[in-house]
Scaffold this motif. Structure first.
Motif, PDB file in Angstrom:
ATOM      1  N   PRO A  43       0.652  -1.057   0.060  1.00  0.00           N
ATOM      2  CA  PRO A  43       0.210  -0.051   0.083  1.00  0.00           C
ATOM      3  C   PRO A  43       0.874   1.198   0.138  1.00  0.00           C
ATOM      4  O   PRO A  43       1.829   1.382   0.532  1.00  0.00           O
ATOM      5  N   LYS A  44       0.301   2.382  -0.779  1.00  0.00           N
ATOM      6  CA  LYS A  44       0.780   3.767  -0.877  1.00  0.00           C
ATOM      7  C   LYS A  44       2.279   3.779  -1.448  1.00  0.00           C
ATOM      8  O   LYS A  44       2.705   4.633  -1.622  1.00  0.00           O
ATOM      9  N   SER A  45       2.331   2.719  -2.595  1.00  0.00           N
ATOM     10  CA  SER A  45       3.637   2.663  -3.463  1.00  0.00           C
ATOM     11  C   SER A  45       3.303   3.363  -4.737  1.00  0.00           C
ATOM     12  O   SER A  45       4.291   3.597  -5.611  1.00  0.00           O
ATOM     13  N   GLY A  46       1.974   3.830  -5.015  1.00  0.00           N
ATOM     14  CA  GLY A  46       1.812   4.332  -6.353  1.00  0.00           C
ATOM     15  C   GLY A  46       0.834   3.439  -7.206  1.00  0.00           C
ATOM     16  O   GLY A  46       0.804   3.630  -8.349  1.00  0.00           O
ATOM     17  N   ARG A 121       8.285   1.854  -4.043  1.00  0.00           N
ATOM     18  CA  ARG A 121       8.573   3.229  -3.675  1.00  0.00           C
ATOM     19  C   ARG A 121       9.609   3.373  -2.438  1.00  0.00           C
ATOM     20  O   ARG A 121       9.472   2.205  -1.459  1.00  0.00           O
ATOM     21  N   SER A 129       3.100   8.573   3.771  1.00  0.00           N
ATOM     22  CA  SER A 129       1.929   8.440   3.121  1.00  0.00           C
ATOM     23  C   SER A 129       1.001   7.666   3.851  1.00  0.00           C
ATOM     24  O   SER A 129      -0.234   7.967   3.989  1.00  0.00           O
ATOM     25  N   SER A 218      -2.439  11.407 -16.519  1.00  0.00           N
ATOM     26  CA  SER A 218      -2.071  10.652 -15.448  1.00  0.00           C
ATOM     27  C   SER A 218      -0.962  11.511 -14.414  1.00  0.00           C
ATOM     28  O   SER A 218      -0.431  10.839 -13.692  1.00  0.00           O
ATOM     29  N   PHE A 246      -7.161  11.941  -0.375  1.00  0.00           N
ATOM     30  CA  PHE A 246      -6.495  10.690  -0.780  1.00  0.00           C
ATOM     31  C   PHE A 246      -5.215  11.239  -1.605  1.00  0.00           C
ATOM     32  O   PHE A 246      -4.091  10.792  -1.465  1.00  0.00           O
ATOM     33  N   MET A 247      -5.367  12.284  -2.658  1.00  0.00           N
ATOM     34  CA  MET A 247      -4.468  12.770  -3.533  1.00  0.00           C
ATOM     35  C   MET A 247      -3.673  13.716  -2.657  1.00  0.00           C
ATOM     36  O   MET A 247      -3.895  15.075  -2.859  1.00  0.00           O
ATOM     37  N   ARG A 248      -3.016  13.333  -1.732  1.00  0.00           N
ATOM     38  CA  ARG A 248      -2.178  14.048  -0.676  1.00  0.00           C
ATOM     39  C   ARG A 248      -1.125  15.071  -1.019  1.00  0.00           C
ATOM     40  O   ARG A 248      -1.471  16.207  -1.183  1.00  0.00           O
ATOM     41  N   GLY A 250       1.714  13.705  -3.484  1.00  0.00           N
ATOM     42  CA  GLY A 250       2.210  13.256  -4.631  1.00  0.00           C
ATOM     43  C   GLY A 250       3.932  13.606  -4.862  1.00  0.00           C
ATOM     44  O   GLY A 250       4.248  13.864  -6.226  1.00  0.00           O
TER      45      GLY A 250
HETATM   46  P1  A3P Z   1       1.332  10.704  -0.776  1.00  0.00           P
HETATM   47  O1  A3P Z   1       0.587  10.343   0.299  1.00  0.00           O
HETATM   48  O2  A3P Z   1       2.856  10.784  -0.660  1.00  0.00           O
HETATM   49  O3  A3P Z   1       0.635  12.130  -1.537  1.00  0.00           O
HETATM   50  P2  A3P Z   1      -1.423   4.339  -3.635  1.00  0.00           P
HETATM   51  O4  A3P Z   1      -2.019   4.607  -4.787  1.00  0.00           O
HETATM   52  O5  A3P Z   1      -0.587   3.076  -3.763  1.00  0.00           O
HETATM   53  O6  A3P Z   1      -2.459   4.347  -2.512  1.00  0.00           O
HETATM   54  O7  A3P Z   1      -0.305   5.514  -3.231  1.00  0.00           O
HETATM   55  C1  A3P Z   1      -0.980   6.774  -2.991  1.00  0.00           C
HETATM   56  C2  A3P Z   1       0.238   7.945  -3.078  1.00  0.00           C
HETATM   57  O8  A3P Z   1       0.611   7.800  -4.557  1.00  0.00           O
HETATM   58  C3  A3P Z   1      -0.201   9.147  -2.424  1.00  0.00           C
HETATM   59  O9  A3P Z   1       1.232   9.605  -1.913  1.00  0.00           O
HETATM   60  C4  A3P Z   1      -0.553   9.958  -3.971  1.00  0.00           C
HETATM   61  O10 A3P Z   1      -0.704  11.137  -3.586  1.00  0.00           O
HETATM   62  C5  A3P Z   1       0.556   9.609  -4.845  1.00  0.00           C
HETATM   63  N1  A3P Z   1      -0.079   9.766  -5.966  1.00  0.00           N
HETATM   64  C6  A3P Z   1      -1.423   9.164  -6.597  1.00  0.00           C
HETATM   65  N2  A3P Z   1      -1.478   9.538  -8.061  1.00  0.00           N
HETATM   66  C7  A3P Z   1      -0.165  10.299  -8.281  1.00  0.00           C
HETATM   67  C8  A3P Z   1       0.290  10.778  -9.367  1.00  0.00           C
HETATM   68  N3  A3P Z   1      -0.622  11.003 -10.539  1.00  0.00           N
HETATM   69  N4  A3P Z   1       1.463  11.493  -9.291  1.00  0.00           N
HETATM   70  C9  A3P Z   1       2.208  11.354  -8.159  1.00  0.00           C
HETATM   71  N5  A3P Z   1       1.651  10.861  -6.993  1.00  0.00           N
HETATM   72  C10 A3P Z   1       0.601  10.200  -7.061  1.00  0.00           C
END
Ligand code: A3P
Length: 286
Positions: A43-46, A121, A129, A218, A246-248, A250
């Motif tokens: 989780p939270k890797s992108g 990540r 994140s 994207s 959610f889109m914190r 990035g």
């Molecule tokens: P942060 O909390 O550091 O902003 P996942 O999708 O695995 O849950 O990961 C979410 C993380 O990816 C969040 O990180 C989110 O902001 C980031 N994220 C989602 N879409 C992104 C994008 N298009 N470009 C950069 N970061 C992105």
């Protein structure tokens, strides 16, 4: 949220979206199709970044699907109760998502021609994140404090256990031709180049202008604006919108704004100990 995690083959899950029966079914009976593509991540890797990119690649860069269908319906999670219902509506070729560790991933995958894109990540950024994410997402226990949660993360005392176990497990696949590794940091550094590499892995050829369109749609800014991708339409049972978005941020390297020197050094020591015999150097290690 207040609940106890339960264990499935040593891995922690929360009772709301997961169950023993479902995890057993997913591991042993889930039907993997040869043209499936799985986005597998800790989780939270992108994860969602990849869902958006693959949604666009599969529609030849036409953003209509991304702009009209919720991101979790485009690529459901195979191990959740909701995901199993949602994936019934998908037609082939499917893009599916999973956070499952290697040892409990659907057995059928390993005898199929299906593909996995494994997104990684910097675990320090994953931790930051996740610290914010766990406060807003209902199937995570609320972090008590940054310090305590850091220890829980390092010990794997959280949903899906530790990042170290996840990576070490999946790295057993690193030389397989149907397994592709990409990092969040590479996506940041050269999104266009990464999209081209992903297309190559998927056997998809798209012209320059289509690749440009995928880059545009994207981007963090585009996804943050897109109601279908930014989780603003997530229901109250899933996400508490009063506590964050959610889109914190990035970005890559946000951990530097959160860790003390002592916390960073402690993290590095645990990292080195847990990863020492893996013999792989990752992007964020410099
Ligand atoms: P942060 O909390 O550091 O902003 P996942 O999708 O695995 O849950 O990961 C979410 C993380 O990816 C969040 O990180 C989110 O902001 C980031 N994220 C989602 N879409 C992104 C994008 N298009 N470009 C950069 N970061 C992105």
């Amino acid at each position: 949220m207040s609940f106890d995690y339960f264990l499935y083959k040593g891995v922690k899950f929360s009772p709301g979206s997961y169950s023993q029966e479902l995890l057993q079914y997913v591991e042993n009976e889930f039907q993997v199709l040869d043209d499936d593509v799985y986005i597998v991540t800790y989780p939270k890797s992108g994860t969602h970044w990849l869902i958006e990119i693959l949604s666009l690649i599969n529609r030849d860069a036409d953003p209509t699907w991304c702009n009209s269908v919720l991101i979790w319906l485009r690529s459901p999670w195979i191990e959740t109760k909701e995901g199993q219902l949602q994936l019934k509506d998908l037609s082939s070729p499917r893009v599916l998502t999973s956070h499952l560790p290697f040892h409990i991933f659907p057995k059928a995958f390993f005898t199929s021609k299906a593909k996995i894109i494994y997104v990684m990540r910097n675990p320090k950024d994953i931790f930051v994140s996740l610290f914010y994410f766990a406060k807003i997402i209902c199937h995570y226990k609320d972090p008590e404090s940054f310090e305590q949660y850091l220890e829980d993360f390092l010990q794997g005392n959280i949903l899906y256990n530790s990042w170290f176990e996840h990576v070490r497990g999946w790295m057993q696949m690193k030389d397989n031709s149907n397994f592709f590794i990409i990092t969040y940091e590479e996506l940041h550094q050269d999104l266009r180049g990464c999209i081209l590499r992903i297309c190559k892995f998927l056997g998809k050829e798209l012209g320059d202008s289509k690749i440009d369109t995928i880059v545009k749609h994207s981007s963090f800014e585009a996804m943050k604006e897109n109601k279908m991708s930014n989780y603003s339409l997530g229901t109250e049972e899933y996400i508490d919108h009063t506590k964050g978005t959610f889109m914190r941020k990035g970005t890559a390297g946000d951990w530097k704004n959160h860790f003390t020197v002592a916390q960073s050094e402690h993290f590095d020591r645990v990292y080195q100990e847990k990863m020492k015999d893996l013999n792989m150097k990752f992007f964020w290690e410099g």
